[in-house]
Write a protein that holds these residues in place. Structure first.
Motif, PDB file in Angstrom:
ATOM      1  N   ALA A 190      35.499   1.710  13.543  1.00  0.00           N
ATOM      2  CA  ALA A 190      35.289   2.962  14.282  1.00  0.00           C
ATOM      3  C   ALA A 190      33.861   3.455  14.134  1.00  0.00           C
ATOM      4  N   LEU A 191      33.341   3.342  12.900  1.00  0.00           N
ATOM      5  CA  LEU A 191      31.968   3.765  12.655  1.00  0.00           C
ATOM      6  C   LEU A 191      30.985   2.915  13.443  1.00  0.00           C
ATOM      7  N   LEU A 192      31.221   1.595  13.452  1.00  0.00           N
ATOM      8  CA  LEU A 192      30.339   0.716  14.220  1.00  0.00           C
ATOM      9  C   LEU A 192      30.410   1.028  15.718  1.00  0.00           C
ATOM     10  N   PHE A 193      31.610   1.349  16.173  1.00  0.00           N
ATOM     11  CA  PHE A 193      31.754   1.697  17.602  1.00  0.00           C
ATOM     12  C   PHE A 193      30.990   2.981  17.942  1.00  0.00           C
ATOM     13  N   ILE A 194      31.088   3.963  17.061  1.00  0.00           N
ATOM     14  CA  ILE A 194      30.368   5.224  17.282  1.00  0.00           C
ATOM     15  C   ILE A 194      28.865   4.987  17.256  1.00  0.00           C
ATOM     16  N   LEU A 195      28.420   4.161  16.318  1.00  0.00           N
ATOM     17  CA  LEU A 195      26.997   3.858  16.247  1.00  0.00           C
ATOM     18  C   LEU A 195      26.520   3.124  17.499  1.00  0.00           C
ATOM     19  N   ALA A 196      27.342   2.210  17.985  1.00  0.00           N
ATOM     20  CA  ALA A 196      26.972   1.460  19.191  1.00  0.00           C
ATOM     21  C   ALA A 196      26.885   2.376  20.398  1.00  0.00           C
ATOM     22  N   VAL A 197      27.881   3.251  20.526  1.00  0.00           N
ATOM     23  CA  VAL A 197      27.878   4.184  21.670  1.00  0.00           C
ATOM     24  C   VAL A 197      26.706   5.140  21.571  1.00  0.00           C
ATOM     25  N   SER A 198      26.395   5.587  20.362  1.00  0.00           N
ATOM     26  CA  SER A 198      25.314   6.555  20.184  1.00  0.00           C
ATOM     27  C   SER A 198      23.946   5.933  20.382  1.00  0.00           C
ATOM     28  N   SER A 199      23.877   4.655  20.259  1.00  0.00           N
ATOM     29  CA  SER A 199      22.583   3.982  20.396  1.00  0.00           C
ATOM     30  C   SER A 199      22.258   3.591  21.828  1.00  0.00           C
ATOM     31  N   VAL A 200      23.198   3.747  22.716  1.00  0.00           N
ATOM     32  CA  VAL A 200      22.997   3.357  24.113  1.00  0.00           C
ATOM     33  C   VAL A 200      22.895   4.613  24.988  1.00  0.00           C
ATOM     34  N   PHE A 201      21.961   4.623  25.897  1.00  0.00           N
ATOM     35  CA  PHE A 201      21.869   5.714  26.881  1.00  0.00           C
ATOM     36  C   PHE A 201      21.423   5.139  28.220  1.00  0.00           C
ATOM     37  N   VAL A 202      21.744   5.829  29.274  1.00  0.00           N
ATOM     38  CA  VAL A 202      21.466   5.357  30.639  1.00  0.00           C
ATOM     39  C   VAL A 202      20.486   6.318  31.320  1.00  0.00           C
ATOM     40  N   ILE A 203      19.456   5.753  31.890  1.00  0.00           N
ATOM     41  CA  ILE A 203      18.514   6.512  32.731  1.00  0.00           C
ATOM     42  C   ILE A 203      18.828   6.140  34.174  1.00  0.00           C
ATOM     43  N   TYR A 204      19.253   7.104  34.939  1.00  0.00           N
ATOM     44  CA  TYR A 204      19.645   6.852  36.322  1.00  0.00           C
ATOM     45  C   TYR A 204      18.418   6.810  37.239  1.00  0.00           C
ATOM     46  N   GLU A 205      18.650   6.241  38.428  1.00  0.00           N
ATOM     47  CA  GLU A 205      17.572   6.163  39.415  1.00  0.00           C
ATOM     48  C   GLU A 205      17.145   7.587  39.788  1.00  0.00           C
ATOM     49  N   GLY A 206      15.853   7.804  39.840  1.00  0.00           N
ATOM     50  CA  GLY A 206      15.351   9.152  40.114  1.00  0.00           C
ATOM     51  C   GLY A 206      15.113   9.942  38.841  1.00  0.00           C
ATOM     52  N   GLN A 207      15.257   9.288  37.680  1.00  0.00           N
ATOM     53  CA  GLN A 207      15.023   9.946  36.400  1.00  0.00           C
ATOM     54  C   GLN A 207      14.088   9.102  35.542  1.00  0.00           C
ATOM     55  N   ARG A 208      13.489   9.789  34.574  1.00  0.00           N
ATOM     56  CA  ARG A 208      12.741   9.100  33.532  1.00  0.00           C
ATOM     57  C   ARG A 208      13.149   9.739  32.208  1.00  0.00           C
ATOM     58  N   PRO A 239      20.670   5.782  16.603  1.00  0.00           N
ATOM     59  CA  PRO A 239      21.652   6.871  16.557  1.00  0.00           C
ATOM     60  C   PRO A 239      21.307   7.925  15.504  1.00  0.00           C
ATOM     61  N   PHE A 240      21.543   9.172  15.863  1.00  0.00           N
ATOM     62  CA  PHE A 240      21.402  10.332  14.987  1.00  0.00           C
ATOM     63  C   PHE A 240      19.954  10.610  14.567  1.00  0.00           C
ATOM     64  N   ILE A 241      19.062   9.721  14.900  1.00  0.00           N
ATOM     65  CA  ILE A 241      17.655   9.917  14.546  1.00  0.00           C
ATOM     66  C   ILE A 241      16.829  10.219  15.782  1.00  0.00           C
ATOM     67  N   GLU A 242      17.137   9.498  16.827  1.00  0.00           N
ATOM     68  CA  GLU A 242      16.406   9.692  18.080  1.00  0.00           C
ATOM     69  C   GLU A 242      17.298  10.404  19.104  1.00  0.00           C
ATOM     70  N   SER A 243      16.641  11.226  19.932  1.00  0.00           N
ATOM     71  CA  SER A 243      17.331  11.920  21.029  1.00  0.00           C
ATOM     72  C   SER A 243      16.541  11.703  22.318  1.00  0.00           C
ATOM     73  N   VAL A 244      17.220  11.921  23.439  1.00  0.00           N
ATOM     74  CA  VAL A 244      16.613  11.606  24.746  1.00  0.00           C
ATOM     75  C   VAL A 244      16.482  12.878  25.577  1.00  0.00           C
ATOM     76  N   ARG A 245      15.337  13.014  26.226  1.00  0.00           N
ATOM     77  CA  ARG A 245      15.109  14.118  27.185  1.00  0.00           C
ATOM     78  C   ARG A 245      14.845  13.485  28.548  1.00  0.00           C
ATOM     79  N   LYS A 246      15.717  13.799  29.522  1.00  0.00           N
ATOM     80  CA  LYS A 246      15.588  13.201  30.853  1.00  0.00           C
ATOM     81  C   LYS A 246      14.826  14.139  31.790  1.00  0.00           C
ATOM     82  N   LEU A 247      13.948  13.553  32.581  1.00  0.00           N
ATOM     83  CA  LEU A 247      13.134  14.308  33.540  1.00  0.00           C
ATOM     84  C   LEU A 247      13.418  13.814  34.951  1.00  0.00           C
ATOM     85  N   ASP A 248      13.346  14.745  35.905  1.00  0.00           N
ATOM     86  CA  ASP A 248      13.609  14.429  37.310  1.00  0.00           C
ATOM     87  C   ASP A 248      12.360  13.827  37.934  1.00  0.00           C
ATOM     88  N   ALA A 249      12.462  12.598  38.438  1.00  0.00           N
ATOM     89  CA  ALA A 249      11.315  11.914  39.037  1.00  0.00           C
ATOM     90  C   ALA A 249      11.317  11.996  40.562  1.00  0.00           C
TER      91      ALA A 249
END
Length: 296
Positions: free
Chosen positions: A10-28, A58-68
């Motif tokens: 469960a911990l590994l799954f949470i870490l895996a999910v927390s380490s992945v993020f998606v930047i959609y088209e039209g974003q940076r 995970p838990f160390i880095e965070s993401v800020r998305k901007l509208d492109a």
């Protein structure tokens, strides 16, 4: 042991999910490490993540998305002064987009409101300069395209200053301030009212002239008609009198007899009539015996 394994999974799954993020088209995306911007280890510049699947710690880095995408700056009209020192209310809008995300974030802290405020100031400075070099007549007669083009060129500095590209600057409407418009409308209304009153008085004057002329013509026509009527009536009466005279002149005795009968009829028309006349009066000549009347 089994529960421990489940917890590890469960911990590994949470870490895996927390380490992945998606930047959609039209974003940076911009990644922060403990509230500090993550920079490229090779160049030292801010690292901007492109659209796609990305990874972070995970838990160390965070993401800020901007509208492109292209955005629109469309706010309330602003007041500008022409070369004649006349105020104008200009309603405009700006199409813009972020092209340098590092500069944009450093200048605006990633706030769209801050970006709009700074961009509006730059565009308005360009517009203020262009309006200040022209008269109202020049602005209205066809310099609007030139003004927009100059304002667009003056806003190009925002690419370096703000990391923003100004795609287009458009002027939707140019109006006078409300107080000036009301003053002009009041003056126009007063002028139109004065003209209307003048036309109305002229029409009334012409109406009186026409009415007086018609009344005079009617009076003259009635007078002439009455004159002709009196003339015709007099001629008719004269002709009737002549006919009566000619007719009665043929037998004067019959005429006197006829007039006496008319007098008798008018005198004895009512039973209540009373006449005091001498019996031997000439009034009763034709009521006496025929011999005496004949002798007389």
């Amino acid at each position: 042991m089994k529960n421990f394994s489940i917890a590890i999974v469960a911990l590994l799954f949470i870490l895996a999910v927390s380490s992945v993020f998606v930047i959609y088209e039209g974003q940076r995306g911009i990644v922060f490490q403990f509230s500090k911007i993550k920079r490229d280890s090779a160049t030292g510049e801010m690292k901007v993540f492109e659209p796609g699947l990305q990874f972070k710690i995970p838990f160390i880095e965070s993401v800020r998305k901007l509208d492109a995408r292209i955005q629109t700056l469309d706010e309330a009209p602003d007041r500008f002064v022409t070369s004649e020192k006349k105020d104008l209310m200009v309603d405009s809008f700006v199409k813009w987009r972020i092209v340098d995300f590092s500069t944009y974030y450093l200048r605006t802290s990633g706030s769209v409101d801050n970006a709009r405020a700074l961009l509006k100031q730059k565009v308005n400075n360009g517009l203020r300069t262009e309006f200040g070099n022209r008269t109202i007549k020049e602005i209205v007669s066809g310099d609007r395209d030139a003004i927009m083009q100059k304002a667009l060129e003056s806003a190009e500095s925002s690419r370096e200053d703000l990391g923003i590209e100004v795609v287009d600057v458009r002027i939707k409407a140019i109006n006078l301030p409300t107080e000036v418009s009301n003053s002009i409308y009041d003056r126009m209304r007063a002028e139109r009212t004065a003209v209307a009153k003048e036309h109305r008085s002229q029409g009334q004057e012409q109406s009186e002239i026409i009415r007086a002329t018609i009344d005079a013509k009617v009076t003259v026509m009635l007078a002439e008609a009455q004159k002709n009527a009196f003339t015709l009536r007099g001629e008719g009466d004269a002709l009737a009198a002549k006919i009566y005279a000619d007719t009665y002149g043929k037998d004067a005795e019959f005429y006197r007899f006829y007039r006496s009968l008319e007098a008798y009829e008018n005198s004895f028309n009512s039973k209540n009539d009373i006449m005091v006349v001498k019996p031997d009066s000439e009034f009763f000549n034709y009521l006496k015996d025929g011999t005496k009347a004949k002798q007389k």
